[in-house]
Design a protein around this motif. Structure first.
Motif, PDB file in Angstrom:
ATOM      1  N   LYS A 198      49.967  38.903  33.010  1.00 48.82           N
ATOM      2  CA  LYS A 198      50.064  39.521  33.609  1.00 48.82           C
ATOM      3  C   LYS A 198      48.846  40.344  34.107  1.00 48.82           C
ATOM      4  O   LYS A 198      48.874  41.311  35.080  1.00 48.82           O
ATOM      5  CB  LYS A 198      51.084  40.808  32.909  1.00 48.82           C
ATOM      6  CG  LYS A 198      52.486  40.255  33.089  1.00 48.82           C
ATOM      7  CD  LYS A 198      53.653  41.326  32.484  1.00 48.82           C
ATOM      8  CE  LYS A 198      54.862  40.944  32.412  1.00 48.82           C
ATOM      9  NZ  LYS A 198      55.881  41.826  31.789  1.00 48.82           N
ATOM     10  N   LYS A 199      47.633  40.078  33.379  1.00 44.55           N
ATOM     11  CA  LYS A 199      46.609  40.603  33.552  1.00 44.55           C
ATOM     12  C   LYS A 199      45.643  39.804  34.567  1.00 44.55           C
ATOM     13  O   LYS A 199      44.464  40.286  35.147  1.00 44.55           O
ATOM     14  CB  LYS A 199      45.661  40.766  32.431  1.00 44.55           C
ATOM     15  CG  LYS A 199      46.303  41.804  31.376  1.00 44.55           C
ATOM     16  CD  LYS A 199      45.574  41.586  30.115  1.00 44.55           C
ATOM     17  CE  LYS A 199      46.138  42.750  28.985  1.00 44.55           C
ATOM     18  NZ  LYS A 199      45.211  42.809  27.808  1.00 44.55           N
ATOM     19  N   ILE A 200      46.302  38.834  35.299  1.00 51.04           N
ATOM     20  CA  ILE A 200      45.326  38.048  36.174  1.00 51.04           C
ATOM     21  C   ILE A 200      45.938  38.501  37.335  1.00 51.04           C
ATOM     22  O   ILE A 200      47.028  38.345  37.898  1.00 51.04           O
ATOM     23  CB  ILE A 200      45.862  36.655  35.974  1.00 51.04           C
ATOM     24  CG1 ILE A 200      45.491  35.998  34.507  1.00 51.04           C
ATOM     25  CG2 ILE A 200      45.145  35.728  37.143  1.00 51.04           C
ATOM     26  CD1 ILE A 200      45.948  34.839  34.278  1.00 51.04           C
ATOM     27  N   PHE A 201      44.944  38.744  38.387  1.00 54.51           N
ATOM     28  CA  PHE A 201      44.987  39.221  39.739  1.00 54.51           C
ATOM     29  C   PHE A 201      43.939  38.485  40.771  1.00 54.51           C
ATOM     30  O   PHE A 201      42.945  38.316  40.432  1.00 54.51           O
ATOM     31  CB  PHE A 201      44.946  40.682  39.872  1.00 54.51           C
ATOM     32  CG  PHE A 201      45.990  41.528  39.092  1.00 54.51           C
ATOM     33  CD1 PHE A 201      47.133  41.792  39.953  1.00 54.51           C
ATOM     34  CD2 PHE A 201      45.821  41.943  37.854  1.00 54.51           C
ATOM     35  CE1 PHE A 201      48.201  42.503  39.356  1.00 54.51           C
ATOM     36  CE2 PHE A 201      47.007  42.493  37.293  1.00 54.51           C
ATOM     37  CZ  PHE A 201      48.098  42.830  37.799  1.00 54.51           C
ATOM     38  N   PRO A 202      44.363  38.669  42.026  1.00 60.68           N
ATOM     39  CA  PRO A 202      43.386  37.954  42.905  1.00 60.68           C
ATOM     40  C   PRO A 202      42.650  39.384  43.536  1.00 60.68           C
ATOM     41  O   PRO A 202      43.126  40.472  43.448  1.00 60.68           O
ATOM     42  CB  PRO A 202      44.412  37.387  44.360  1.00 60.68           C
ATOM     43  CG  PRO A 202      45.464  38.347  44.204  1.00 60.68           C
ATOM     44  CD  PRO A 202      45.717  38.641  42.554  1.00 60.68           C
ATOM     45  N   VAL A 203      41.210  39.221  43.831  1.00 59.14           N
ATOM     46  CA  VAL A 203      40.512  40.222  44.387  1.00 59.14           C
ATOM     47  C   VAL A 203      39.958  39.660  45.557  1.00 59.14           C
ATOM     48  O   VAL A 203      39.396  38.605  45.726  1.00 59.14           O
ATOM     49  CB  VAL A 203      39.547  40.747  43.547  1.00 59.14           C
ATOM     50  CG1 VAL A 203      40.322  41.636  42.141  1.00 59.14           C
ATOM     51  CG2 VAL A 203      38.683  39.765  42.751  1.00 59.14           C
TER      52      VAL A 203
END
Length: 266
Positions: free
Chosen positions: A87-92
């Motif tokens: 849940k800590k992985i995001f696109p930027v």
């Protein structure tokens, strides 16, 4: 007060000095480098750009760069564990000219997005995040496709609070929650397509820096000029600038538009 590189160097050294940090100045390049003695990794900043911001923003410009450096060094020192922390992985979103690898030469995981932007992938560390590179992927034994899939799923879970403003018959929506992923919401196709249903004119979007997403309902030629001015203003003052260009949203794709003033666009 007149600001120059020597004065700015002293100000930053005073704010950033710690026992576990090494600070060095490259006079020829006019750059200050701050390294962590723990990891040997560091961040290099150009004093010229900071001085230019200082002339318009004063202390705020210094506060921003100190925050950026401190959080960046903390991220470098932090431990990353992807497994059980999905849940800590995001696109930027970053500009197309953003570095493709870390300072040590380790490639970041990224994808081309538009002619102006790229998609990088980040591990959220609370008050900051760290871009995921090939070393992290190999250490965790993950494949790149899994990171992409999880990141896109997570960005769809982020809230999308909007502020609305009407200018000269045009409607502008602003997403500015300042969680580090405002620009990333442009990748949430469900959200963008829902917004498209509200648009009665021409739909345009802008991601001038990482902490804002602008969605415009352009009803007349003046709207293009207003959008261009807004986007340039955010781009010039944002902590992590992305692009000063706007995009038309048609058939599910983004096309950069060049607004030349007096309502001429290419």
């Amino acid at each position: 007060m007149k600001m120059d590189s020597i004065k700015m160097k002293k100000l930053l050294e005073e704010r950033l000095k710690q026992e576990d940090r090494k600070i060095s100045y490259d006079r020829e390049k006019d750059q200050l480098r701050i390294e962590s003695r723990v990891t040997g990794k560091g961040i290099t900043v150009s004093l010229g750009g900071i001085i230019a911001k200082w002339h318009t923003q004063k202390e705020k410009a210094i506060d921003e760069v100190v925050y950026y450096i401190s959080e960046g060094l903390s991220a470098m020192e932090g431990q990353i564990q992807l497994t059980e922390h999905e849940k800590k992985i995001f696109p930027v979103i970053r500009s197309a000219s953003f570095a493709s690898e870390a300072e040590e030469g380790v490639p970041f995981l990224f994808d081309e997005h538009t002619a102006e932007t790229r998609i990088y992938y980040a591990y959220d560390m609370g008050t900051t995040y760290r871009l995921i590179d090939s070393r992290i992927i190999q250490k965790e034994g993950w494949d790149e496709a899994r990171i992409r899939e999880i990141a896109m799923f997570n960005v769809r879970s982020l809230p999308t609070p909007l502020k609305e403003d009407q200018v000269a018959g045009n409607v502008f929506y602003f997403l500015n929650s300042k969680d580090g992923y405002d620009a990333s919401r442009i990748l949430n196709k469900v959200f963008i397509n829902e917004m498209q249903k509200k648009i009665t004119g021409t739909m345009a979007l802008a991601v001038p820096h990482q902490d804002v997403l602008i969605i415009a309902d352009i009803q007349n030629d003046t709207g293009y000029d207003i959008l261009a001015q807004m986007t340039m203003g955010f781009f010039a003052n944002g902590p992590v600038p992305v692009t000063a260009l706007s995009f038309l949203y048609e058939n599910g794709s983004l096309e950069p538009i060049f607004i030349l003033g007096k309502n001429r666009k290419l």
